[in-house]
Write an enzyme that holds these catalytic residues in place. Structure first.
Site, short mmCIF file in Angstrom:
data_model
loop_
_atom_site.label_atom_id
_atom_site.label_comp_id
_atom_site.label_asym_id
_atom_site.label_seq_id
_atom_site.Cartn_x
_atom_site.Cartn_y
_atom_site.Cartn_z
N GLU A 19 83.24 -51.39 36.52
CA GLU A 19 82.12 -50.86 35.60
C GLU A 19 82.49 -50.86 34.17
OE1 GLU A 19 81.77 -46.55 36.93
OE2 GLU A 19 81.30 -47.02 38.88
N GLU A 75 81.73 -48.66 45.71
CA GLU A 75 81.69 -47.26 45.59
C GLU A 75 80.14 -46.81 45.86
OE1 GLU A 75 82.84 -45.73 41.74
OE2 GLU A 75 84.53 -47.05 41.89
C1 GCO Z 1 82.91 -44.63 38.33
C2 GCO Z 1 84.36 -44.89 38.68
C3 GCO Z 1 84.98 -43.67 39.80
C4 GCO Z 1 84.35 -42.40 39.56
C5 GCO Z 1 83.14 -42.30 40.67
C6 GCO Z 1 82.58 -41.03 40.41
O1 GCO Z 1 82.08 -45.05 38.95
O2 GCO Z 1 82.50 -44.04 37.37
O3 GCO Z 1 84.54 -45.97 39.50
O4 GCO Z 1 86.20 -43.75 39.21
O5 GCO Z 1 85.24 -41.63 39.82
O6 GCO Z 1 82.16 -43.17 40.07
O7 GCO Z 1 82.04 -40.67 39.17
#
Ligand code: GCO
Length: 466
Positions: free
Chosen positions: A163, A355
């Site tokens: 990200e 994710e």
């Molecule tokens: C993100 C990160 C994660 C977060 C998850 C929830 O996507 O921001 O990769 O570390 O914890 O997304 O917000």
């Protein structure tokens, strides 16, 4: 329609969010350690100093993964654990930790997916200029080399950066995340350019030095614009927004995927950013744009768009009372269809959902269990839409639930629980939630246990109503 036979089911975490510092083992500080120590920056003054104490408890956590039936586990390496000053001397205890973790995963027949950078930037390098420093791409490549040399005889799956929109946008432009900078746009874009170069150099480093044939990608993120109906004009409107660069923010896909995957900054973005765009050379663009094996997508939410009568794009406001997660993200299952569709049709790469998940109001009930029906419902709806993306023709290779464990949610501290496994942060007791058992069955059946027909409608404005 179901998931492909070799579809990979996993869960994800990141180092700073779960490991804990484990003082005495030589790790250096990251920008997150420093940020958490600043009053008022993190909810409740909390930090990742202890987190889930995974550094010491990893063996039990791998057992939990095995109980869940995970086929793959996405974790990140903490750069300052391996190189306490960010470059130079290697901390052998730090590298040895990832050795043990990888060995434990392989012994449990869980495929390690290693992310090289999930936001815990070495504080020492930040003090030398961090991502603004022209040498910062090389620093990252050198760190990558150390990890590759040590682990690539066992690790095959690599994710360079997690990200970039967040650690540059929130970390360097709005200041809500570490290191808390509020750079003007031109400096923000310069840092972003170095991040892109770092990605490219890291891919080259992995390919040049990995002992096992590597499978390489990266994981950008973004809210997904969703077509309000399946009418071609609404799909077109959402696609247009997906690739749009707003003039004042790096919160988009195009500025990142353009150079990394398509070989150029997007024309519309160049116009939108104007004089703030850094100088760059063709040679740099070639470095950034390395062949990738997959595109990782972190997808949580979305919003509906449509084409107005006059041909403009309209954002469709949510129905009052629309379902949302504990941290107020709108529940939008169709994001897991249209995100992969829009990304794949332009980038041509296979997609991995690196994710997806939700924060819910989880707590231990009187009966001693953690009941999280909303997470089960969320996952079922989103996975139903991912199945739809597969039906639409997107090669989706796998899915990683965020997250294995409740953990440190950055500036929000510990108040939002994303785990399939509940963590009591006072005792470090782990307790699989109902969703963990549900996910186990989903994995076991390769998604056949998901409800049919798809629980969320194919059209998308009607996301989910409470
Ligand atoms: C993100 C990160 C994660 C977060 C998850 C929830 O996507 O921001 O990769 O570390 O914890 O997304 O917000």
């Amino acid at each position: 329609m179901t998931f492909p036979a070799k579809f990979l089911w996993g869960a994800a975490t990141s180092a700073y969010q779960i490991e804990g510092r484990a003082p005495g083992d030589g790790l250096g500080s990251s920008v997150w350690d420093e940020f958490c120590a600043r009053p008022g920056r993190v909810q409740g003054g909390e930090s990742g100093a202890v987190a889930c104490d995974h550094y010491r408890r990893f063996a039990a956590d791998v057992q939990l993964m095995r109980d869940l039936g995970l086929q793959a586990y996405r974790f990140s390496v903490a750069w300052p654990r391996v190189l306490p000053a960010g470059r130079g001397a290697v901390n052998s205890a730090g590298l040895a930790f990832y050795d043990r973790l990888v060995d434990a995963l392989l012994a449990a027949r869980i495929e390690p997916w290693l992310t090289l950078f999930h936001w815990d930037y070495p504080l020492a390098l930040y003090r030398e200029g961090g991502w603004l420093h022209p040498d910062s791409p090389r620093w990252f490549a050198d760190y990558t080399r150390v990890v590759v040399d040590r682990l690539s005889d066992r690790v095959r799956h690599w994710i360079t950066l997690n990200e970039p929109q967040c650690f540059i946008g929130l970390g360097h432009q709005t200041g809500l995340h570490a290191p808390g900078d509020k750079l003007p746009l031109d400096r923000t874009l310069l840092a972003a350019h170095h991040v892109l170069l770092a990605h490219g150099l890291a891919v080259q480093t992995i390919r040049a030095h990995a002992k096992l044939p590597p499978v390489v990608g990266w994981s950008p993120t973004g809210e997904v614009p969703l077509p309000a109906t399946e009418a071609p004009e609404d799909v077109g409107a959402a696609r247009e927004v997906y690739w749009h660069v707003a003039p004042d923010s790096v919160w988009n896909m195009a500025w990142w995927l353009g150079p990394a995957v398509l070989g150029a900054y997007p024309e519309q973005g160049l116009r939108a950013y104007g004089a703030a765009v850094p100088r760059f050379t063709d040679a740099e663009m070639r470095t950034i744009s390395q062949p990738l094996d997959f595109l990782g997508l972190n997808i949580y939410h979305g919003y509906a768009c449509r084409r107005s009568g006059a041909g403009a794009v309209e954002i469709v406001p949510p129905t009052p009372g629309h379902a949302q997660t504990h941290n107020h993200w709108r529940v939008a299952p169709a994001a897991l269809r249209w995100g992969p569709v829009f990304a794949h049709e332009r980038c041509g790469l296979p997609v991995v959902i690196t994710e997806n998940g939700m924060a819910a109001h989880d707590s231990v009930s009187l009966d001693g269990a953690v009941h999280d029906p909303q997470r089960i419902d969320f996952l079922a709806r989103y996975l139903g839409q991912l199945r739809q993306a597969v039906a639409d023709g997107v090669p989706v290779l796998g899915y990683f639930a965020w997250s294995l464990l409740d953990n440190f949610e950055w500036a929000e501290g510990y108040r939002f629980r994303f785990g399939l496994v509940h963590v009591d942060f006072a005792t470090q007791r782990r307790l699989p939630k109902d969703s963990a058992r549900w996910y186990r069955e989903c994995i076991r059946s390769n998604g056949a246990s998901l409800p049919l027909p798809d629980p969320a409608p194919a059209g998308s404005a009607d996301l989910v109503r409470s």
